[in-house]
Structures are given as C-alpha cells and as structure tokens.
Design a protein around this motif. Structure first.
Motif, PDB file in Angstrom:
ATOM      1  N   THR A  13       1.985  10.396   3.304  1.00  0.00           N
ATOM      2  CA  THR A  13       0.600  10.696   3.645  1.00  0.00           C
ATOM      3  C   THR A  13       0.575  11.409   4.998  1.00  0.00           C
ATOM      4  N   ASP A  14      -0.593  11.676   5.532  1.00  0.00           N
ATOM      5  CA  ASP A  14      -0.696  12.429   6.793  1.00  0.00           C
ATOM      6  C   ASP A  14       0.013  11.740   7.948  1.00  0.00           C
ATOM      7  N   ASN A  15      -0.144  10.431   8.054  1.00  0.00           N
ATOM      8  CA  ASN A  15       0.400   9.703   9.212  1.00  0.00           C
ATOM      9  C   ASN A  15       1.416   8.610   8.851  1.00  0.00           C
ATOM     10  N   GLY A  16       1.585   8.368   7.580  1.00  0.00           N
ATOM     11  CA  GLY A  16       2.505   7.310   7.182  1.00  0.00           C
ATOM     12  C   GLY A  16       3.031   7.549   5.781  1.00  0.00           C
ATOM     13  N   TYR A  17       3.299   6.457   5.054  1.00  0.00           N
ATOM     14  CA  TYR A  17       3.788   6.568   3.682  1.00  0.00           C
ATOM     15  C   TYR A  17       3.502   5.272   2.934  1.00  0.00           C
ATOM     16  N   ILE A  18       3.596   5.346   1.617  1.00  0.00           N
ATOM     17  CA  ILE A  18       3.448   4.169   0.762  1.00  0.00           C
ATOM     18  C   ILE A  18       4.674   4.123  -0.142  1.00  0.00           C
ATOM     19  N   ILE A  19       5.451   3.040  -0.035  1.00  0.00           N
ATOM     20  CA  ILE A  19       6.691   2.906  -0.800  1.00  0.00           C
ATOM     21  C   ILE A  19       6.379   2.794  -2.291  1.00  0.00           C
ATOM     22  N   CYS A  20       7.156   3.484  -3.101  1.00  0.00           N
ATOM     23  CA  CYS A  20       6.954   3.459  -4.557  1.00  0.00           C
ATOM     24  C   CYS A  20       7.293   2.079  -5.123  1.00  0.00           C
ATOM     25  N   ASP A  21       6.633   1.724  -6.208  1.00  0.00           N
ATOM     26  CA  ASP A  21       6.751   0.372  -6.769  1.00  0.00           C
ATOM     27  C   ASP A  21       8.117   0.070  -7.372  1.00  0.00           C
ATOM     28  N   PHE A  22       8.779   1.083  -7.920  1.00  0.00           N
ATOM     29  CA  PHE A  22      10.013   0.845  -8.670  1.00  0.00           C
ATOM     30  C   PHE A  22      11.126   1.789  -8.219  1.00  0.00           C
ATOM     31  N   TYR A  23      12.345   1.332  -8.480  1.00  0.00           N
ATOM     32  CA  TYR A  23      13.497   2.185  -8.215  1.00  0.00           C
ATOM     33  C   TYR A  23      14.577   1.886  -9.240  1.00  0.00           C
ATOM     34  N   GLY A  24      15.100   2.957  -9.856  1.00  0.00           N
ATOM     35  CA  GLY A  24      16.179   2.802 -10.825  1.00  0.00           C
ATOM     36  C   GLY A  24      17.099   4.012 -10.800  1.00  0.00           C
ATOM     37  N   LYS A  25      18.328   3.796 -11.179  1.00  0.00           N
ATOM     38  CA  LYS A  25      19.323   4.872 -11.116  1.00  0.00           C
ATOM     39  C   LYS A  25      18.990   6.031 -12.057  1.00  0.00           C
ATOM     40  N   THR A  26      18.289   5.750 -13.125  1.00  0.00           N
ATOM     41  CA  THR A  26      18.037   6.789 -14.129  1.00  0.00           C
ATOM     42  C   THR A  26      16.697   7.501 -13.935  1.00  0.00           C
ATOM     43  N   GLN A  27      15.948   7.121 -12.894  1.00  0.00           N
ATOM     44  CA  GLN A  27      14.612   7.700 -12.757  1.00  0.00           C
ATOM     45  C   GLN A  27      14.675   9.199 -12.489  1.00  0.00           C
ATOM     46  N   LYS A  28      13.726   9.924 -13.110  1.00  0.00           N
ATOM     47  CA  LYS A  28      13.689  11.380 -13.020  1.00  0.00           C
ATOM     48  C   LYS A  28      12.768  11.852 -11.910  1.00  0.00           C
ATOM     49  N   LYS A  29      11.843  10.991 -11.502  1.00  0.00           N
ATOM     50  CA  LYS A  29      10.910  11.346 -10.427  1.00  0.00           C
ATOM     51  C   LYS A  29      10.372  10.062  -9.804  1.00  0.00           C
ATOM     52  N   LYS A  30       9.682  10.210  -8.690  1.00  0.00           N
ATOM     53  CA  LYS A  30       9.128   9.062  -7.998  1.00  0.00           C
ATOM     54  C   LYS A  30       8.050   8.393  -8.850  1.00  0.00           C
ATOM     55  N   THR A  31       7.985   7.069  -8.738  1.00  0.00           N
ATOM     56  CA  THR A  31       6.956   6.333  -9.466  1.00  0.00           C
ATOM     57  C   THR A  31       5.683   6.260  -8.624  1.00  0.00           C
ATOM     58  N   HIS A  32       4.667   5.639  -9.178  1.00  0.00           N
ATOM     59  CA  HIS A  32       3.418   5.421  -8.457  1.00  0.00           C
ATOM     60  C   HIS A  32       3.612   4.345  -7.393  1.00  0.00           C
ATOM     61  N   ALA A  33       2.603   4.138  -6.581  1.00  0.00           N
ATOM     62  CA  ALA A  33       2.575   3.054  -5.596  1.00  0.00           C
ATOM     63  C   ALA A  33       1.250   2.322  -5.757  1.00  0.00           C
ATOM     64  N   SER A  34       1.305   1.052  -6.117  1.00  0.00           N
ATOM     65  CA  SER A  34       0.072   0.297  -6.305  1.00  0.00           C
ATOM     66  C   SER A  34      -0.356  -0.336  -4.983  1.00  0.00           C
ATOM     67  N   LEU A  35      -1.661  -0.504  -4.846  1.00  0.00           N
ATOM     68  CA  LEU A  35      -2.210  -1.036  -3.594  1.00  0.00           C
ATOM     69  C   LEU A  35      -1.712  -2.446  -3.335  1.00  0.00           C
ATOM     70  N   ASN A  36      -1.652  -3.279  -4.380  1.00  0.00           N
ATOM     71  CA  ASN A  36      -1.220  -4.663  -4.151  1.00  0.00           C
ATOM     72  C   ASN A  36       0.260  -4.739  -3.763  1.00  0.00           C
ATOM     73  N   HIS A  37       1.096  -3.896  -4.364  1.00  0.00           N
ATOM     74  CA  HIS A  37       2.516  -3.853  -3.971  1.00  0.00           C
ATOM     75  C   HIS A  37       2.638  -3.463  -2.502  1.00  0.00           C
ATOM     76  N   SER A  38       1.929  -2.407  -2.117  1.00  0.00           N
ATOM     77  CA  SER A  38       2.038  -1.868  -0.756  1.00  0.00           C
ATOM     78  C   SER A  38       1.594  -2.887   0.284  1.00  0.00           C
ATOM     79  N   LEU A  39       0.504  -3.579   0.002  1.00  0.00           N
ATOM     80  CA  LEU A  39       0.032  -4.618   0.924  1.00  0.00           C
ATOM     81  C   LEU A  39       1.017  -5.778   0.987  1.00  0.00           C
ATOM     82  N   GLY A  40       1.581  -6.148  -0.160  1.00  0.00           N
ATOM     83  CA  GLY A  40       2.567  -7.217  -0.175  1.00  0.00           C
ATOM     84  C   GLY A  40       3.799  -6.861   0.649  1.00  0.00           C
ATOM     85  N   GLU A  41       4.239  -5.609   0.541  1.00  0.00           N
ATOM     86  CA  GLU A  41       5.389  -5.138   1.336  1.00  0.00           C
ATOM     87  C   GLU A  41       5.082  -5.190   2.823  1.00  0.00           C
TER      88      GLU A  41
END
Length: 552
Positions: free
Chosen positions: A398-426
């Motif tokens: 984002t302009d001043n920060g970032y939001i970590i994506c919800d999932f990570y896997g070796k086979t992923q082809k692109k970045k996943t979404h980032a949900s608000l509840n995940h981001s707040l929990g992190e």
C-alpha cells in the motif's frame, strides 16, 4: 429314454442346488455383515484383547512420550481361523496423562469388501456394582445447512458415565462411533491432499451389569474398505466436580457442535471441511487447524478448573505433536482447497497464516496453564514466520505499508488475497510478541501492517456498514465478513496498541463503529465477551440496551 431324461433332470437339480448352496456361502462369506466379538480390560495401559470367533494376532506395539502424556499403542491383525482370509487391523492407543487419567482410542481398519461390526466389550479391573449415565441431548441439535461447510451430521459424545463400587469409583466420557473412508489425492511424490469421508456416526454403545461387573459394549461399524473409530476418557476421579459446569458445557456443545471436536483419534481430531476440497466430497472431514487446538476447552478450564477440560487440553498438545513432532515451526495444512488451487495454483501442503496463529496462541495459553515455559518460546515461530513472509515480499503493498497475504505454498502462481481478520490477527500477535521479547523487528512489521490496513481506510466498509472480508492484490474487495471475529480483532488491536505505547487507530475506531452498527441494525447475536470489549474500548453506547446477547 425316460431313464436318461430322469438322470439329466436329477443332475440339473443337483447343479441348481449346488449353485444355490455356493451362492449362499459366498453371500455369508463376502456380503453379509460379519460380527466379530472382541474383549478387553480397560485398566491396563497395554490393553490386551481377546477374540472368540477370529484369530487375533499382535503385530505391532510401542510407546511414544509426549508433553504431560504417554501413548501405549498395540495393533492386532484379525483373520479367519478356518480360511486364509484377513479381515483387517484393530489398533488400541492408551494415552496416559500426567494426572493418571487415560484416553483410549480404538480404530478398526476393515480390509475386506464385506461390512464388519467389531463388538468390542470392555471390562474393568475393579468391582463396580452400579452405574449412572448422563446423556448429551443431541436430539436438540439442528443440523442446518452452512453456506461454507454444508451440513455436519455429527453430534456429541454418547455421554458421561459414573461407576461406583464398595471400594471403587470412576468417571468416563464415551464417544460415538465414526465410520469413514480415507481419501487421498496424490499430485507427485512429495505433495498430496488427505482427508476422510464420513460414512456414518452411530451410537450403539450399551452398558450392562453382570454380577459384580460392569461391561461397556462399544460396537465399531465398518463398511467394506473403511475405518471405524471411537474413544473413551477414563478417570478414577470425578471429571466434573460441579454439575452446573457439565450442564454449561452441554449447553455450549449443543449450540456450537460444529466448532467443538467430538471425532477424536490417536492422530488428532477430525472436523467438518468446506465443500471446496480435493478429493471432492460433501462429507469431508480432516485435521482442521481451526479446531485442533480445542480453544473452547481452554476457555472453560480457565473459568472452572474442571478435570475434564484439563484432560482435553493435555490431549490437544499430544494431537499437535502427533501431527508434527516439532512445534517451533509453522505447520502446513494437509488438505487442498479447490478455491485456492483454482485461483492461485496452491495445493497441499501449504501454509495458512490464521491456522498457525491459532496454534501459536494455543501454545502461549497452555504454556501458562500446564506450566510448560518452553512452549511460550516455541510460539514465537509464528512471529518469525511473518517476518520471513515480508522478506519474501508475500504481501500487498500500500502507500505507506503492506498487508501480508493469507496463504503461502510452493506451487502458487501468484499472490493470494489478504483478509482483514488475518491481517489484524498478525498485527496483534506481533505486537504481543514485541511486548514479551522487546524485539524491534516484530514491532516494525506490526506497524507496517497497521499502516497497510489504514491506507485502505474506509474502503473496507460496505454500503450496508458491514466490512469486506478480503482485499485482492488488484485492490478489489470480496467476501462476507465473519459475524464477530474481525470485530474482536479490531478491539484487541486497539488495546494492544495502547499497551505498546502507540496511539489508537482512528481508522480502526471507524471500522469498529461501522461493524457494530451493522450487527445492531440486523439484530445479529453478540457474545458477552464482545459486549464487554466494546464497553471497555469506549463503544458502550452503540450496544446500550442491546438484548441479542449470548454466553458464547
């Protein structure tokens, strides 16, 4: 000519009779449900089984030392005494806890195509003369369709059993029986998705009295090529000292039966999965990390200190260790979500941030409850995982920060979404980890996540005042937010920011107000805990005179 005809007629009749006879034998041998009687004594750590009508051969046994518990497992092979035919394997795992209570997990693997019922009968080393059964009122459960999970037909344990004798006393919790098939989708030599398809939950348990002995009969129903599992919790002490605590737990269990585990195995509990899974089934169950940590048992133990909840907390640690012997690193999810696969190319195993957060928080809580200080340090694996995700740039900038994506896997082809509840929990976990350790890297990432959420600002808010569930990498929004989870995270975030000496977020306040107004406008149930948090954080006026409030 007549004699020849009669001879042929007799031969034909004999052939027909022989065909029918063989058919009957084949039916009884391969298609009719086979009953196998197995007996055992519950008071022995290594449960010795005996069978009346089959050959029972011990093929494997051993022990496994866990945290505050130890497993004693034995596997038997069941086969025909007359024919060279193997029926399957029966495994008994006795999990002895540090307070001498035991879980007994039983599993029958039917290796035939024939339905089999293992008529398991368990006796005791003590003379019990009377018993009392307190059943869960599972008939009160409304098995309603859930838009994500579909219908969960599972219910509750069989009930709480009290055994008494002149010099003997025991309490038991008995499960129902779970018949399922293991489904596996293999992608390559290192990746696969593994789950269970539930065939049926049955409740055939019977308790009988014979002289000075009490027998527990727990039949294990197994369709051909399937698994059948049950469990027992046994204690020489009352599992509930106060009757009202059991009643409260029953009330909680009946209301939230989908969120409270009941299908336990020696390898961990199995919970209902969404329909979007591979292999595909509407009755899929798996070791679902939103449930493995058994948070609700911890909640009740903190309030009541009842033995029953303590036992399940210790068991939850054993379940995590069974899944992965090292709890100082992220645990991958073993079930493929077709939604993630279709949209991002992710297949099992992959990492789910929220599930690992649950595990890390659980380790922190039980570190204190069970006096296992090393678990508090282990829980920091999740904070370190988030730092590594930032280094991999697995986030939405984002302009001043970032939001970590919800999932990570070796086979992923692109970045996943980032949900608000995940981001707040992190962010919350990183702030708490910073307060515990003073590690500035945790604070830096937490503040960047805060800025990322704030950069999105009021765009998180829908027209109806509810919040969007997720932000996509192209800055579009999608999904229906949880009723209370995100609100709880927002309230917790404001509290954590204050503890860290950081000004509360005006954007977070705006999101809290909007979400609360949405809940009030639509008369959606809120818990007492959420109401108390709203009042504590200065939003009490929003829920003044609100009545749709529950205990949990």
């Amino acid at each position: 000519m007549i004699k020849k005809f009669k001879f042929k007629h007799i031969i034909g009749m004999l052939a027909a009779f022989l065909f029918i006879f063989i058919g009957i034998q084949v039916y009884f041998l391969f298609f009719k449900t086979l009953h196998i009687q197995v007996k055992g004594n519950l008071m022995n750590e290594n449960v010795e089984l005996q069978a009346n009508n089959v050959k029972l051969e011990k093929i494997k046994s051993g022990t496994k030392t866990l945290i505050k518990s130890k497993d004693y497992f034995t596997t038997y092979k069941l086969s025909s005494p007359q024919f060279s035919r193997e029926y399957g394997k029966f495994t008994v795992t006795v999990r002895k806890l540090d307070n001498n209570d035991v879980f007994v997990f039983t599993k029958f693997q039917n290796q035939t195509k024939q339905p089999i019922i293992i008529d398991l009968s368990l006796s005791f080393g003590q003379d019990f003369t009377s018993y009392k059964v307190t059943r869960f009122h599972s008939e009160k459960i409304k098995h309603e369709h859930d838009p994500t999970l579909g219908v969960d037909p599972t219910s509750t344990p069989h009930g709480l059993i009290e055994l008494k004798g002149k010099r003997a006393y025991a309490n038991m919790m008995l499960s129902k029986n779970y018949n399922s098939m293991e489904l596996i989708k293999k992608y390559n030599q290192t990746q696969q998705s593994k789950l269970r398809e539930l065939i049926k939950e049955t409740d055939g348990t019977e308790i009988t009295k014979k002289g000075h002995h009490i027998l527990i009969n727990m039949p294990h129903f197994a369709e051909g090529q399937s698994l059948s599992e049950s469990w027992i919790l046994y204690s020489n002490q009352p599992l509930f000292n106060k009757k009202e605590n059991f009643k409260e737990w029953e009330k909680h269990t009946l209301k939230e039966y989908k969120k409270i585990n009941k299908w336990y195995t020696a390898e961990g509990p199995f919970g209902k999965l969404p329909w979007s899974i591979e292999p595909s089934t509407k009755l899929g169950y798996g070791r679902y990390f939103a449930l493995v940590h058994d948070r609700r048992y911890v909640d009740h133990y903190e309030n009541t200190k009842e033995r029953y909840f303590y036992d399940f907390i210790v068991n939850s640690v054993a379940n995590l260790l069974t899944y992965d012997s090292q709890l100082n690193k992220p645990i991958p999810t073993e079930i493929t979500s077709t939604w993630l696969k279709d949209n991002y190319g992710i297949i099992a195993p992959y990492y789910d941030t929220r599930f690992n957060e649950y595990i890390a928080i659980h380790l922190k809580r039980i570190s204190k409850l069970l006096d296992v200080p090393e678990y508090r340090n282990m829980s920091l694996f999740y904070a370190d995982y988030l730092l590594k995700q930032v280094k991999k740039e697995n986030y939405i900038k984002t302009d001043n920060g970032y939001i970590i994506c919800d999932f990570y896997g070796k086979t992923q082809k692109k970045k996943t979404h980032a949900s608000l509840n995940h981001s707040l929990g992190e962010m919350n976990f990183l702030l708490e980890s910073y307060l515990e350790t003073g590690k500035k890297e945790y604070l830096a990432v937490a503040l960047n996540i805060k800025k990322g959420i704030e950069d999105v600002g009021d765009k998180w808010i829908k027209d109806n005042k509810d919040l969007w569930y997720q932000l996509n990498p192209n800055f579009t929004f999608h999904g229906k937010d949880y009723p209370l989870l995100t609100l709880e995270d927002l309230l917790k975030a404001q509290n954590n920011l204050e503890k860290a000496g950081i000004n509360r977020s005006k954007i977070f306040d705006q999101l809290i107000k909007s979400k609360t107004q949405y809940l009030v406008n639509h008369k959606i149930e809120m818990t007492k805990k959420v109401i108390a948090s709203l009042q504590q954080e200065g939003f009490g006026d929003l829920v003044k005179n609100y009545t749709n409030i529950s205990d949990y």
